[in-house]
Design an enzyme around this catalytic site. Structure first.
Site, mmCIF file in Angstrom:
data_model
loop_
_atom_site.group_PDB
_atom_site.id
_atom_site.type_symbol
_atom_site.label_atom_id
_atom_site.label_comp_id
_atom_site.label_asym_id
_atom_site.label_seq_id
_atom_site.Cartn_x
_atom_site.Cartn_y
_atom_site.Cartn_z
ATOM 1 C CG PHE A 117 -1.922 -1.028 1.367
ATOM 2 C CD1 PHE A 117 -2.327 -1.790 0.281
ATOM 3 C CD2 PHE A 117 -2.511 -1.286 2.606
ATOM 4 C CE1 PHE A 117 -3.296 -2.786 0.419
ATOM 5 C CE2 PHE A 117 -3.477 -2.276 2.749
ATOM 6 C CZ PHE A 117 -3.871 -3.028 1.669
ATOM 7 C CB VAL A 143 7.332 2.841 12.840
ATOM 8 C CG1 VAL A 143 7.351 3.524 11.477
ATOM 9 C CG2 VAL A 143 6.774 1.431 12.741
ATOM 10 C CE1 TYR A 201 -2.107 -6.765 11.077
ATOM 11 C CE2 TYR A 201 -4.188 -7.815 10.488
ATOM 12 C CZ TYR A 201 -3.193 -6.870 10.236
ATOM 13 O OH TYR A 201 -3.304 -6.030 9.150
ATOM 14 C CB THR A 227 0.630 -6.160 -0.213
ATOM 15 O OG1 THR A 227 0.280 -6.749 1.053
ATOM 16 C CG2 THR A 227 -0.470 -5.204 -0.643
ATOM 17 C CD GLU A 228 7.296 -7.110 -0.300
ATOM 18 O OE1 GLU A 228 7.822 -7.042 0.825
ATOM 19 O OE2 GLU A 228 7.837 -6.658 -1.320
#
Ligand code: NDP
Ligand code: 8X3
Length: 275
Positions: A38, A85, A177, A212-213
């Site tokens: 993204f 981050v 998650y 995505t990955e």
């Protein structure tokens, strides 16, 4: 004198006015997690729309390659930044010391994040849990907190947080998650309330399954397991989320999309996916 009627200015002055107009009109986005998925698609979309881009991630070579590509392809300014981050000191040291010309940020997209593992609560790995909470939750808090003085100083601005359908419904074996993405939803609501005095828009986008990955990371490099996630249907693509982010960022100043839940047509929510 040509202050009112530009057409009566000499060509050099007209050129100068056009150039200053362009400078004034250039906007700046800072997107975290721009080395793939993204974040990369978001940087590409905004650069294509002539926004200057601050792109961040841990994989230096990918961030630097993207920076060169965007500059060459779209003739925009790009500042590549490499930090984790999760690393509070690195986040603040980097973002509190942005070069002066990069201190006016119109849009922050908190995108960097990941899932690690998909196991029942009793069998899940504690280190994976900590990495998910540190990245997906604390990462957003650190980056946003570090940039808020600049957003406030600028007056207005926009924060887009990338949540997940996992932040809307909890699914089996999603434990930490799902908890981390529920936290993103809660933090987005909290930011929207607390930042009202500064006219800062806060949008949270909750995507469903997207190719995505993400799954490769979640299943720790197991390509077969990752590919299975996207077998038999057309999942969301990174460009879809980039287009939606651009739309949300392009609305008039008085309009803010607060929350968006976005899935591919084959998916109804975290539980129902037609393969
Ligand atoms: P990708 O794995 O393709 O991209 C994740 C990005 O986050 C990478 O650029 C990665 O960069 C960066 N990142 C991860 N950890 C850190 C860290 N500690 N510090 C800095 N950057 C980090 O996955 P997606 O593009 O799919 O994921 C983007 C976001 O979207 C995540 O928050 C994810 O949870 C969310 N999401 C994904 C969905 C999906 O199905 N794909 C659906 C819903 C939400 P690097 O490794 O270089 O640091
Ligand atoms: C990613 C989508 O369904 O794997 O956030 O949680 S899902």
């Amino acid at each position: 004198m040509c202050s009112l009627d530009k057409s009566s200015c000499n060509p050099l002055t007209r050129l100068y006015l056009a150039a200053s107009n362009l400078i004034i009109m250039s906007k700046t986005i800072l997107v975290t997690g721009a080395s793939s998925g993204f974040g990369k698609a978001i940087a590409e979309k905004f650069a294509a729309e002539k926004w200057n881009c601050i792109i961040t991630g841990r994989r230096k070579e990918k961030i630097e390659a993207l920076a060169s590509e965007l500059k060459d392809k779209y003739q925009v300014e790009v500042l590549p930044l490499v930090f984790d981050v999760q690393d509070r000191k690195a986040v603040f040291a980097t973002l509190e010391n942005l070069p002066t010309q990069w201190q006016s940020i119109d849009l922050l997209v908190n995108n960097a994040g990941l899932a690690l593992g998909r196991d029942p609560f009793d069998q899940a790995n504690l280190d994976d849990w900590e990495t998910m909470i540190d990245t997906n939750v604390k990462g957003i808090m650190y980056v946003t907190k570090a940039l808020l003085p600049l957003l406030k100083q600028r007056g207005g601005g926009h924060i887009i947080n990338i949540g997940s359908t996992a932040g809307v419904e909890v699914y089996k074996d999603g434990n930490a998650y799902c908890a981390s993405k529920h936290a993103v939803a809660a933090l987005s609501k909290s930011m929207r309330i607390d930042l009202l005095p500064y006219q800062i828009k806060v949008t949270v986008i909750h995507p469903g399954a997207a190719e995505t990955e993400f799954s490769l990371v979640r299943f720790k490099g197991d390509e077969t397991k990752a590919a299975t996630v996207y077998d038999g249907y057309k999942a969301l693509q990174a460009a879809d989320i980039a287009d939606i982010s651009f739309y949300a960022a392009s609305l008039p100043g008085h309009v803010c999309i607060n929350e968006l839940v976005v899935t591919c047509t084959a998916q109804a929510n975290s539980f129902y996916l037609q393969k």
